[in-house]
Write an enzyme that holds these catalytic residues in place. Sequence first.
Site, PDB file in Angstrom:
ATOM      1  N   GLU A 263       1.432  -6.251   8.360  1.00 33.30           N
ATOM      2  CA  GLU A 263       0.044  -6.379   7.426  1.00 33.30           C
ATOM      3  C   GLU A 263       0.634  -7.455   6.351  1.00 33.30           C
ATOM      4  O   GLU A 263       0.890  -6.977   5.360  1.00 33.30           O
ATOM      5  CB  GLU A 263      -0.078  -4.761   6.794  1.00 33.30           C
ATOM      6  CG  GLU A 263      -0.262  -3.842   7.950  1.00 33.30           C
ATOM      7  CD  GLU A 263      -1.622  -3.971   8.647  1.00 33.30           C
ATOM      8  OE1 GLU A 263      -2.291  -4.807   8.234  1.00 33.30           O
ATOM      9  OE2 GLU A 263      -2.034  -3.182   9.528  1.00 33.30           O
ATOM     10  N   CYS A 297      -4.952  -5.722  -0.440  1.00 35.80           N
ATOM     11  CA  CYS A 297      -4.700  -7.182   0.451  1.00 35.80           C
ATOM     12  C   CYS A 297      -6.363  -7.024   0.955  1.00 35.80           C
ATOM     13  O   CYS A 297      -6.588  -7.868   1.670  1.00 35.80           O
ATOM     14  CB  CYS A 297      -3.854  -6.626   1.566  1.00 35.80           C
ATOM     15  SG  CYS A 297      -4.193  -4.959   2.276  1.00 35.80           S
TER      16      CYS A 297
HETATM   17  C1  UN1 Z   1      -3.554  -2.698   1.027  1.00 39.00           C
HETATM   18  O1  UN1 Z   1      -4.033  -3.222   0.207  1.00 39.00           O
HETATM   19  O2  UN1 Z   1      -2.341  -2.995   1.403  1.00 39.00           O
HETATM   20  O3  UN1 Z   1      -8.957  -0.792   2.705  1.00 39.00           O
HETATM   21  C2  UN1 Z   1      -4.284  -1.638   1.773  1.00 39.00           C
HETATM   22  C3  UN1 Z   1      -8.496  -0.677   1.681  1.00 39.00           C
HETATM   23  C4  UN1 Z   1      -7.593   0.476   1.432  1.00 39.00           C
HETATM   24  C5  UN1 Z   1      -6.089   0.019   1.967  1.00 39.00           C
HETATM   25  C6  UN1 Z   1      -5.553  -1.498   1.478  1.00 39.00           C
HETATM   26  N1  UN1 Z   1      -7.861   1.476   2.393  1.00 39.00           N
HETATM   27  O4  UN1 Z   1      -8.650  -1.174   0.639  1.00 39.00           O
END
Ligand code: UN1
Length: 506
Positions: A263, A297
């Site tokens: 990821e 992210c």
């Molecule tokens: C991340 O930023 O690594 O969809 C995960 C989202 C959250 C998860 C983000 N449920 O923004």
Amino acid sequence: RATAVPPTTDEVRARVRAALDRVGATVPEGTGLAARTPITGDTLFELRADTAADTDAAIGAAAEAFRAWRTTPAPARGELVRTFGELLRAHKADLAVLVTAEAGKIASEALGEVQEMIDICDFAVGLSRQLYGRSIASERPGHRLAETYHPLGVVGVISAFNFPAAVWAWNTAIALVCGDAVVWKPSELTPLISLAASHLLDRAIAATGAPADVHRLVLGDRAAGERVVDDPRVALVSATGSTRMGREVGPRVAARFGRSLLELGGNNAAVVAPSADLRLATAGIVFAAAGTAGQRCTTLRRLIVHEDVADDLVGRLTAAYAGLPIGDPYDDATLVGPLISDRAADTMAAALEQARAEGGEVLVGGTRVPTPGGAYVRPAIVRMPAQTAIVREETFAPVLYVLTYRTFEEAVALHNDVPQGLSSSIFTQDQREAERFLAADGSDCGIANVNIGTSGAEIGGAFGGEKETGGGRESGSDAWRAYMRRATNTINYSDTLTLAQNVSFL
Ligand code: UN1
């Protein structure tokens, strides 16, 4: 907008101590690792880092625990995760205090992170009775074809600072019901929330009689992560972080024929069409772009807006940005907390400088809020003449680049013309346009949304992305399959040996 004055380091330390005490977690005092808070930029505690030998021993112990865990019935494994979920519910506020202390998230987002942990536990408990394989029609008489999913082994979870507990929980809740053991190497920036979450899982393990080493926490720096990555006893490495990190992890795990689930970075965009409900779009965009101080992210980093509505939308956004309360993340009124470090603020400043050099105009924000410590910045909106080099990069800070388009085809082309492929969205009331965005030749991302921003996904769907985002899928849907090995079974219940493909022999 006046900013809330951040608390002192002593105040943060007192909150953290109290939360750790309520959870029952102890801090391994020693040297090698500093628990810091981005709220003030100071150190809260000095911790003992695990040595290389500790890491190897943790992996060995988890591998041993796996041998017993893999034959524990899956619904009984679900009982461990159910108990863990109940402890998370009881300590939701305590964990949120620690998420805020170490990641700087505002209170409601820190609570939201713990809610994701609770949700994935519920999901995993249900899953523990639904690890279905297929039954397949055989081409031969008196034969049956089936597939069985078996536990995989030790799962190494490498997690990032920005979702210090939820991403681990996605992996761990699923891995545990799948019959795997877990070794967790969290970000060295977030050891305290890791200790607390891991301790709650240990309590659930003890309460349900699961093998004690079915989960092990390893605190350390990059070298500890490398040991997990390179150890052949680790069957699956699930790593969240930068594309640079993934570029190293992927080939190293592949070289030993291990599995990886990556990821990595995102460079998420929203297309805003002429028919969009601009009031709704504004709310969605501000949360996705400035929420979590731009450190998800899934954060919205690029806005691709039709030229007919660009001025209207940008006007609404700059007004909303000007009113964002920035400061103490423990204060309920605050919407933007600190960046993780001074370095992150420097990276943001350098990105803005490059954007200007590439013809960009900063419309709002981008400056630092003066505080005694901590890196507090005003989220920025930057109008760009084109999708230049800096726009194609992921800068882990609240910078939203605005581009305009004339035709839908042009919008999709701009949208997909970046190396990353995590999350995307379109704001439109035109159903054809929405469907085209979701179609095979529309958004190329792992997540594609309509009339909602790019961030804040529910756990029920599979989470992850394409291209430089790494291709992995975690969390809901059938992401669990990555945590198990599949066996295809052919069973002959006739009294003759019939070969497939009509082959005759003997
Ligand atoms: C991340 O930023 O690594 O969809 C995960 C989202 C959250 C998860 C983000 N449920 O923004």
